[in-house]
Enzyme design. Structure first.
Site, mmCIF file in Angstrom:
data_model
loop_
_atom_site.group_PDB
_atom_site.id
_atom_site.type_symbol
_atom_site.label_atom_id
_atom_site.label_comp_id
_atom_site.label_asym_id
_atom_site.label_seq_id
_atom_site.Cartn_x
_atom_site.Cartn_y
_atom_site.Cartn_z
ATOM 1 N N CYS A 187 -5.634 -28.138 12.646
ATOM 2 C CA CYS A 187 -6.760 -29.027 12.923
ATOM 3 C C CYS A 187 -6.377 -30.496 12.826
ATOM 4 O O CYS A 187 -7.007 -31.356 13.470
ATOM 5 C CB CYS A 187 -7.913 -28.708 11.979
ATOM 6 S SG CYS A 187 -8.665 -27.093 12.313
ATOM 7 N N ASP A 232 -7.809 -8.019 0.901
ATOM 8 C CA ASP A 232 -6.788 -8.180 1.934
ATOM 9 C C ASP A 232 -7.366 -7.724 3.257
ATOM 10 O O ASP A 232 -8.300 -6.916 3.300
ATOM 11 C CB ASP A 232 -5.548 -7.345 1.621
ATOM 12 C CG ASP A 232 -5.721 -5.897 2.060
ATOM 13 O OD1 ASP A 232 -5.203 -5.527 3.130
ATOM 14 O OD2 ASP A 232 -6.412 -5.127 1.354
ATOM 15 N N CYS A 290 -6.379 -28.347 7.849
ATOM 16 C CA CYS A 290 -5.134 -27.583 7.983
ATOM 17 C C CYS A 290 -4.220 -28.234 9.018
ATOM 18 O O CYS A 290 -4.630 -29.126 9.772
ATOM 19 C CB CYS A 290 -5.428 -26.121 8.346
ATOM 20 S SG CYS A 290 -5.800 -25.821 10.094
ATOM 21 N N HIS A 313 -4.542 -21.456 11.198
ATOM 22 C CA HIS A 313 -5.882 -21.938 10.882
ATOM 23 C C HIS A 313 -6.730 -20.855 10.220
ATOM 24 O O HIS A 313 -7.396 -21.116 9.207
ATOM 25 C CB HIS A 313 -6.584 -22.438 12.144
ATOM 26 C CG HIS A 313 -8.043 -22.689 11.924
ATOM 27 N ND1 HIS A 313 -8.524 -23.828 11.306
ATOM 28 C CD2 HIS A 313 -9.136 -21.913 12.178
ATOM 29 C CE1 HIS A 313 -9.837 -23.757 11.207
ATOM 30 N NE2 HIS A 313 -10.247 -22.606 11.725
ATOM 31 N N CYS A 345 -12.021 -29.081 8.759
ATOM 32 C CA CYS A 345 -10.806 -28.436 8.235
ATOM 33 C C CYS A 345 -9.643 -29.415 8.256
ATOM 34 O O CYS A 345 -9.472 -30.172 9.225
ATOM 35 C CB CYS A 345 -10.483 -27.196 9.079
ATOM 36 S SG CYS A 345 -8.986 -26.321 8.566
ATOM 37 N N ASP A 403 0.856 -1.181 0.000
ATOM 38 C CA ASP A 403 0.000 0.000 0.000
ATOM 39 C C ASP A 403 0.893 1.233 0.000
ATOM 40 O O ASP A 403 2.119 1.138 0.098
ATOM 41 C CB ASP A 403 -0.956 -0.002 1.195
ATOM 42 C CG ASP A 403 -0.246 -0.091 2.529
ATOM 43 O OD1 ASP A 403 0.976 0.166 2.577
ATOM 44 O OD2 ASP A 403 -0.899 -0.406 3.532
ATOM 45 N N SER A 404 0.307 2.400 -0.111
ATOM 46 C CA SER A 404 1.106 3.616 -0.294
ATOM 47 C C SER A 404 1.568 4.239 1.014
ATOM 48 O O SER A 404 2.417 5.121 1.011
ATOM 49 C CB SER A 404 0.278 4.656 -1.049
ATOM 50 O OG SER A 404 -0.802 5.096 -0.235
ATOM 51 N N GLY A 405 0.982 3.794 2.133
ATOM 52 C CA GLY A 405 1.259 4.434 3.412
ATOM 53 C C GLY A 405 0.259 5.506 3.778
ATOM 54 O O GLY A 405 0.238 5.989 4.907
#
Length: 380
Positions: A312, A269, A309, A338, A307, A95-97
Site C-alpha cells: 500500500c 491458521d 504495508c 497485503h 494500511c 499438521d499431521s497430514g
C-alpha cells in the site's frame, strides 16, 4: 519434564472473556491471540521468510503430508530440520497430514491401524498411521506437532462421528507414545465431534485426560455456517484447560478471527489470505476488493488507504490490477503480502483491544467499517 511449548495468560477481557497471552516455544515467545501464515510446502506462497518477519509473523505452518511426499522428511532432517531448511528461526507448527489424506487422497481405507490411500500426485499406494505421522513430524523438527486424527464432515451422521471421535482418541494416545522428542517438540491434541455437543464434550474430556501441552479444535470451517461454527466454539472452548494454548484450525476470515478470539481461542491458521490473493481478491479496512474488476483500471490510489504495508505504501490499485491481468507473479506477491499483513495487523489490534477491555467495541466498529453489517454482506 517441562513441556516444550507453554502458554502464559496475561489478561482476560472483562466483557468477553477473550484471552491475551504468550506462546512460549523453543524458537521464541509470541503474543496471542495470533494468526499463523500457512507455508504448505515449507514456503508461504510467493513470500520470503524475511518479509514474513518484517510484517510480524511469529509462527508459520508447514504441511506434513506434502513434505512427506516431497522432498521427503529424510531430506529435511538431513538439512537440519525445517527451521534451517526454510531459513525461519521463529516458530513452526506442522499438521499431521490427516486432513490432507482425507481431503486429497483417493480410495481411502480407514482401519484401526491407520489409513491406506493413493498418493494424489502419482497414484501410488501409501499408508499413514499415528506412529508414522509422528515419526515424520519428529524428523521435520517443528516446535509444535499435531496429532494424527480423522476429520469427519460436519454434517456426517451421529453414529459415524461417534466412532470417528473414539478412534481419534485412540490414535492420539498412540501418537503420544510414539513421540520421540517431547523435550523440544510439543504435540497437541485435536478435539473433534462435528456439531454434536456430547461428542465434542467426550473428545475434549478424553484428550484433556492425556495431558497434551496444547489443544486444537478441528473439524470446523468445513462447510458449516459461521453461526454453526460459533455455536460449537461456545460449548467446546470452555472444556479446554485455561493454562494451555487453544488453537482453532483452518480459520482465517477477519470476522471468524475476531469471533473466535471472543470465544477464548489463542491461535488460528488458514490458507485464505494467500489463496484469494492469487485470484486478485484483497482484504481492506472497508471490505474486500476484487482488484481484477474494471473499475480499478484507472484507480491510482493504494489498495487500502488505511494500511501502511509495503504494497500500500508503494503501488496503486491500477498497477496491481495490470499485473494480475498480465499474469505477472509480482502482482500475486503484492496482494499476498497485503493480505497477510492485514490479518497480522488485525490480530495486533485485537490484542490491544483485549488489553484495554474493549474487544466488544472493537468488533462492533470493525464489522461496521468492514461492511459485515450491510444487507447481504458475505464473508470469504
Amino acid at each position: 519434564m517441562e513441556p516444550a511449548v507453554k502458554y502464559r495468560l496475561k489478561h482476560v477481557d472483562a466483557h468477553t472473556g477473550a484471552r491475551l497471552g504468550e506462546l512460549i516455544t523453543p524458537h521464541g515467545t509470541f503474543p496471542t491471540p495470533m494468526f499463523m501464515p500457512v507455508g504448505t510446502q515449507a514456503s508461504v506462497k510467493t513470500l520470503a521468510p524475511e518479509e514474513l518477519e518484517t510484517m510480524g509473523a511469529g509462527v508459520i505452518l508447514a504441511n506434513t503430508y506434502h513434505l512427506w511426499l516431497r522432498p521427503g522428511e529424510d531430506i529435511v532432517e538431513a538439512a537440519g530440520g525445517l527451521h534451517k531448511f526454510m531459513n525461519w528461526d521463529k516458530g513452526i507448527l506442522t499438521d499431521s497430514g490427516g486432513f490432507q489424506v482425507f481431503s486429497l487422497a483417493e480410495l481411502r481405507d480407514i482401519t484401526e491401524e491407520g489409513v491406506h490411500f493413493k498418493n494424489h500426485l502419482n497414484g501410488s499406494k501409501m499408508f499413514l498411521s499415528p506412529e508414522k505421522a509422528i515419526a515424520i513430524e519428529n524428523a521435520l523438527g517443528p516446535d509444535i506437532m499435531m496429532s494424527f486424527d480423522e476429520c469427519p464432515p460436519f454434517f456426517e451422521s451421529y453414529d459415524y462421528v461417534a466412532k470417528s471421535v473414539a478412534r481419534t482418541t485412540r490414535w492420539a494416545e498412540r501418537g503420544l507414545k510414539a513421540h520421540q522428542n517431547p523435550d523440544w517438540q510439543a504435540l497437541f491434541g485435536i478435539v473433534q465431534g462435528a456439531g454434536f455437543k456430547d461428542l465434542r464434550q467426550q473428545s475434549a474430556r478424553d484428550l484433556v485426560s492425556l495431558d497434551f501441552p496444547g489443544y486444537s479444535i478441528g473439524g470446523l470451517s468445513v462447510g458449516e455456517s459461521k453461526e454453526e461454527m460459533n455455536h460449537v466454539l461456545d460449548f467446546t472452548t470452555p472444556l479446554l484447560p485455561e493454562d494451555k494454548p487453544r488453537y482453532l484450525m483452518g480459520v482465517g476470515s477477519p470476522d471468524a478471527l475476531i469471533d473466535g478470539v471472543m470465544r477464548g481461542i489463542d491461535m488460528f491458521d488458514c490458507v485464505l489470505p494467500t489463496r484469494i490473493a492469487r485470484n486478485g481478491t484483497t482484504m481492506t479496512s472497508n471490505g474486500r476488493i476484487v482488484i481484477k474488476n474494471a473499475k480499478y483500471a484507472r484507480d491510482f490510489g493504494p489498495l487500502d488507504p488505511n494500511c501502511d504495508c509495503y504494497t500500500c505504501r508503494n503501488y496503486s490499485r491500477a498497477y496491481i490490477r495490470h499485473l494480475i491481468h498480465a499474469d505477472e507473479a509480482f502482482g500475486i506477491r503484492l496482494t499476498s503480502y497485503h493480505n497477510l499483513y492485514f490479518l497480522l495487523h488485525l490480530m495486533q489490534q485485537v490484542r490491544e483491544a483485549i488489553a484495554n477491555d474493549q474487544l466488544s467495541d472493537f468488533r462492533a466498529a470493525f464489522f461496521e467499517q468492514y461492511g459485515y453489517n450491510r444487507p447481504g454482506a458475505k464473508s470469504f
